[in-house]
Write a protein that holds these residues in place. Structure first.
Motif, PDB file in Angstrom:
ATOM      1  N   MET A   1       0.855  -1.197   0.000  1.00  0.00           N
ATOM      2  CA  MET A   1       0.000   0.000   0.000  1.00  0.00           C
ATOM      3  C   MET A   1       0.887   1.241   0.000  1.00  0.00           C
ATOM      4  SD  MET A   1      -2.997   1.011   2.704  1.00  0.00           S
ATOM      5  CE  MET A   1      -3.955   2.508   2.492  1.00  0.00           C
ATOM      6  N   GLU A   2       0.595   2.184  -0.894  1.00  0.00           N
ATOM      7  CA  GLU A   2       1.442   3.355  -1.008  1.00  0.00           C
ATOM      8  C   GLU A   2       1.296   4.256   0.211  1.00  0.00           C
ATOM      9  OE1 GLU A   2      -1.548   6.234  -3.687  1.00  0.00           O
ATOM     10  OE2 GLU A   2       0.206   5.263  -4.608  1.00  0.00           O
ATOM     11  N   LYS A   3       2.417   4.830   0.607  1.00  0.00           N
ATOM     12  CA  LYS A   3       2.452   5.704   1.766  1.00  0.00           C
ATOM     13  C   LYS A   3       1.904   7.086   1.406  1.00  0.00           C
ATOM     14  CE  LYS A   3       4.547   3.073   4.883  1.00  0.00           C
ATOM     15  NZ  LYS A   3       3.982   2.783   6.231  1.00  0.00           N
ATOM     16  N   LYS A   4       1.206   7.675   2.352  1.00  0.00           N
ATOM     17  CA  LYS A   4       0.695   9.025   2.177  1.00  0.00           C
ATOM     18  C   LYS A   4       1.650  10.000   2.872  1.00  0.00           C
ATOM     19  CE  LYS A   4      -3.419   8.189   3.873  1.00  0.00           C
ATOM     20  NZ  LYS A   4      -4.830   8.459   4.303  1.00  0.00           N
ATOM     21  N   ILE A   5       2.051  11.031   2.140  1.00  0.00           N
ATOM     22  CA  ILE A   5       3.013  11.974   2.680  1.00  0.00           C
ATOM     23  C   ILE A   5       2.544  13.395   2.442  1.00  0.00           C
ATOM     24  CG2 ILE A   5       4.384  11.951   0.539  1.00  0.00           C
ATOM     25  CD1 ILE A   5       6.877  12.316   2.313  1.00  0.00           C
ATOM     26  N   LEU A   6       2.723  14.240   3.445  1.00  0.00           N
ATOM     27  CA  LEU A   6       2.406  15.661   3.335  1.00  0.00           C
ATOM     28  C   LEU A   6       3.707  16.439   3.360  1.00  0.00           C
ATOM     29  CD1 LEU A   6       0.315  18.070   3.482  1.00  0.00           C
ATOM     30  CD2 LEU A   6       0.666  17.988   5.964  1.00  0.00           C
ATOM     31  N   VAL A   7       3.882  17.326   2.387  1.00  0.00           N
ATOM     32  CA  VAL A   7       5.041  18.233   2.362  1.00  0.00           C
ATOM     33  C   VAL A   7       4.524  19.643   2.560  1.00  0.00           C
ATOM     34  CG1 VAL A   7       6.975  19.131   1.021  1.00  0.00           C
ATOM     35  CG2 VAL A   7       6.317  16.719   0.793  1.00  0.00           C
ATOM     36  N   THR A   8       4.881  20.264   3.675  1.00  0.00           N
ATOM     37  CA  THR A   8       4.487  21.654   3.894  1.00  0.00           C
ATOM     38  C   THR A   8       5.523  22.569   3.249  1.00  0.00           C
ATOM     39  OG1 THR A   8       5.665  22.031   5.983  1.00  0.00           O
ATOM     40  CG2 THR A   8       3.509  20.948   6.107  1.00  0.00           C
ATOM     41  N   GLY A   9       5.116  23.786   2.933  1.00  0.00           N
ATOM     42  CA  GLY A   9       6.023  24.686   2.221  1.00  0.00           C
ATOM     43  C   GLY A   9       6.341  24.156   0.837  1.00  0.00           C
ATOM     44  N   TRP A  74      -1.790  11.208   7.487  1.00  0.00           N
ATOM     45  CA  TRP A  74      -0.628  10.954   6.628  1.00  0.00           C
ATOM     46  C   TRP A  74       0.345  10.023   7.351  1.00  0.00           C
ATOM     47  CZ3 TRP A  74      -2.392  16.048   7.397  1.00  0.00           C
ATOM     48  CH2 TRP A  74      -2.996  16.640   6.272  1.00  0.00           C
ATOM     49  N   ASP A  75       1.028   9.191   6.581  1.00  0.00           N
ATOM     50  CA  ASP A  75       2.048   8.322   7.171  1.00  0.00           C
ATOM     51  C   ASP A  75       3.293   9.131   7.533  1.00  0.00           C
ATOM     52  OD1 ASP A  75       0.721   5.646   6.766  1.00  0.00           O
ATOM     53  OD2 ASP A  75       0.826   6.305   4.670  1.00  0.00           O
ATOM     54  N   TYR A  76       3.641  10.085   6.657  1.00  0.00           N
ATOM     55  CA  TYR A  76       4.812  10.918   6.874  1.00  0.00           C
ATOM     56  C   TYR A  76       4.439  12.382   6.676  1.00  0.00           C
ATOM     57  CZ  TYR A  76       7.146   6.470   5.661  1.00  0.00           C
ATOM     58  OH  TYR A  76       7.535   5.159   5.587  1.00  0.00           O
ATOM     59  N   ILE A 113      -1.004  12.035  14.444  1.00  0.00           N
ATOM     60  CA  ILE A 113       0.460  12.007  14.496  1.00  0.00           C
ATOM     61  C   ILE A 113       0.967  10.978  13.479  1.00  0.00           C
ATOM     62  CG2 ILE A 113       2.484  11.499  15.922  1.00  0.00           C
ATOM     63  CD1 ILE A 113       1.057  14.051  16.684  1.00  0.00           C
ATOM     64  N   PRO A 114       1.888  11.358  12.604  1.00  0.00           N
ATOM     65  CA  PRO A 114       2.379  10.431  11.566  1.00  0.00           C
ATOM     66  C   PRO A 114       3.436   9.467  12.117  1.00  0.00           C
ATOM     67  CG  PRO A 114       3.519  12.513  11.389  1.00  0.00           C
ATOM     68  CD  PRO A 114       2.498  12.702  12.480  1.00  0.00           C
ATOM     69  N   GLU A 115       3.837   8.519  11.287  1.00  0.00           N
ATOM     70  CA  GLU A 115       4.909   7.599  11.664  1.00  0.00           C
ATOM     71  C   GLU A 115       6.221   8.354  11.853  1.00  0.00           C
ATOM     72  OE1 GLU A 115       5.350   4.386   8.890  1.00  0.00           O
ATOM     73  OE2 GLU A 115       3.174   4.146   8.686  1.00  0.00           O
ATOM     74  N   ARG A 116       6.437   9.376  11.013  1.00  0.00           N
ATOM     75  CA  ARG A 116       7.627  10.196  11.088  1.00  0.00           C
ATOM     76  C   ARG A 116       7.279  11.646  10.764  1.00  0.00           C
ATOM     77  NH1 ARG A 116       8.770   5.413  10.842  1.00  0.00           N
ATOM     78  NH2 ARG A 116       9.553   5.143   8.754  1.00  0.00           N
ATOM     79  N   PHE A 117       7.837  12.556  11.547  1.00  0.00           N
ATOM     80  CA  PHE A 117       7.646  13.979  11.316  1.00  0.00           C
ATOM     81  C   PHE A 117       9.025  14.579  11.099  1.00  0.00           C
ATOM     82  CE2 PHE A 117       7.301  18.434  12.440  1.00  0.00           C
ATOM     83  CZ  PHE A 117       6.023  18.818  12.047  1.00  0.00           C
TER      84      PHE A 117
END
Length: 336
Positions: A1-9, A74-76, A113-117
């Motif tokens: 399953m593809e990971k969901k990631i948020l990139v701010t900025g 999000w995962d990350y 809270i994601p797996e990694r921030f």
């Protein structure tokens, strides 16, 4: 399953490259941008967008709650949003520290809270240290930021570290350059117009990292699952204050250049005047008190050994290779 990631900025220089790398890795990428931000480098149809107001707690609460209902979390999260130029020093604290704190506290309340921030900080959190012996800045050193920007980044780092069990990873890059970057471009543009300026006469050791290498380091941290770690990022080399300008001249065809070494006392006066003119005009200035302290700093060496040993970091771009690529890009895009 593809990971969901948020990139701010995501609309910024580094952020746009972080988005592109997530897409290359087959992730479900969300780009966090302001409504008024340019999306010039976010044109890929696979990108999904999120508008989050980090400085308005109530609005952020409703935005994240709505996102959770419709899409989940999000995962990350790679938190690249922040401010680097402000009219007032207090704005750095609001745009970097309080914005990040509001974001994390709201994520916590929403159980998102994601797996990694990942927090993109800066080498500037350590300030001007080891200026007598020029030894590399390392993890064991005590941060002594001397700019409002560096102080706000350090406050954010300290906050992240104070959170019990929070899965943070901090990156402290040195000078980041690459296509789309505008601050180093001003230096390049000046050289193309036959004028080069340096700050002070004393030895200055500089470090750089090409944006693609920083991005690879960030995604390596996600892949390896590290948490509660902080890393300095550079290309592993140290350069004199003339190296960058000499490489730029070479790629521009060696134009004649008047090189002016500005005494630090004069630079300080110029920076003071520029900052006050900026406040009166209501427009941020590239040259200001913080910028003066950055230009004045003599030692930008940093220890990337943990990055190499823990994340198998192998920078692919020397400064020579990186400058060659950015000059070609600036010419192709009509910036030069």
């Amino acid at each position: 399953m593809e990971k969901k990631i948020l990139v701010t900025g995501a609309s910024g220089f580094i952020g746009s490259f972080l988005v592109e790398e997530g897409l290359k890795r087959g992730m479900n990428v969300w780009a966090c941008v302001r409504r008024t931000s340019s999306r010039k480098y976010l044109s890929d149809a696979r990108i999904r967008f999120a508008e989050l107001d980090f400085t308005d707690t109530d609005r952020l609460e409703s935005q994240l709650a709505a996102h959770k209902r419709e899409h989940g979390g999000w995962d990350y999260i790679i938190h690249c949003a922040g401010v680097t130029k402000c009219l007032h020093k207090s704005d750095f604290e609001m745009g970097n520290y309080w914005a990040t704190r509001n974001f994390i506290e709201t994520l916590t309340r929403q159980e998102m809270i994601p797996e990694r921030f990942v927090f993109v900080s800066s080498l500037s959190v350590f300030g001007a240290i080891h200026e007598k012996d020029y030894t590399p800045i390392c993890e064991q050193d005590t941060p002594q930021p001397n700019t409002a920007y560096g102080i706000s980044k350090l406050h954010t780092e300290d906050y992240l570290k104070s959170l019990s069990g929070f899965p943070y990873v901090i990156f402290r890059p040195t000078g980041v350059y690459g296509p789309r970057e505008r601050d180093y471009f001003l230096m390049i543009k000046s050289i193309s117009r036959h004028f080069d300026i340096a700050a002070g006469f004393k030895r200055q050791d500089l470090t750089f990292v090409y944006v693609a290498d920083l991005v690879q380091a960030v995604y390596s941290a996600l892949a390896k699952g590290v948490v509660c770690r902080s890393y300095f990022v550079s290309d592993g080399q140290v350069y004199s204050s003339r190296t960058f300008s000499d490489l730029v001249r070479k790629e521009l065809g060696n134009p004649w250049v008047i090189r002016f070494i500005c005494p630090l006392a004069l630079l300080r006066v110029i920076s003071f005047v520029a900052e006050n003119v900026s406040r009166l005009s209501g427009k941020t200035s590239t040259l200001n008190g913080d910028k003066y302290k950055i230009m004045k700093q003599r030692n930008w060496r940093c220890d990337i050994t943990p990055l190499v040993e823990e994340l198998d970091y192998r920078p692919r771009y020397s400064l020579e290779k990186g400058v060659k690529e950015i000059i070609a890009w600036y010419k192709k895009e009509g910036w030069l």
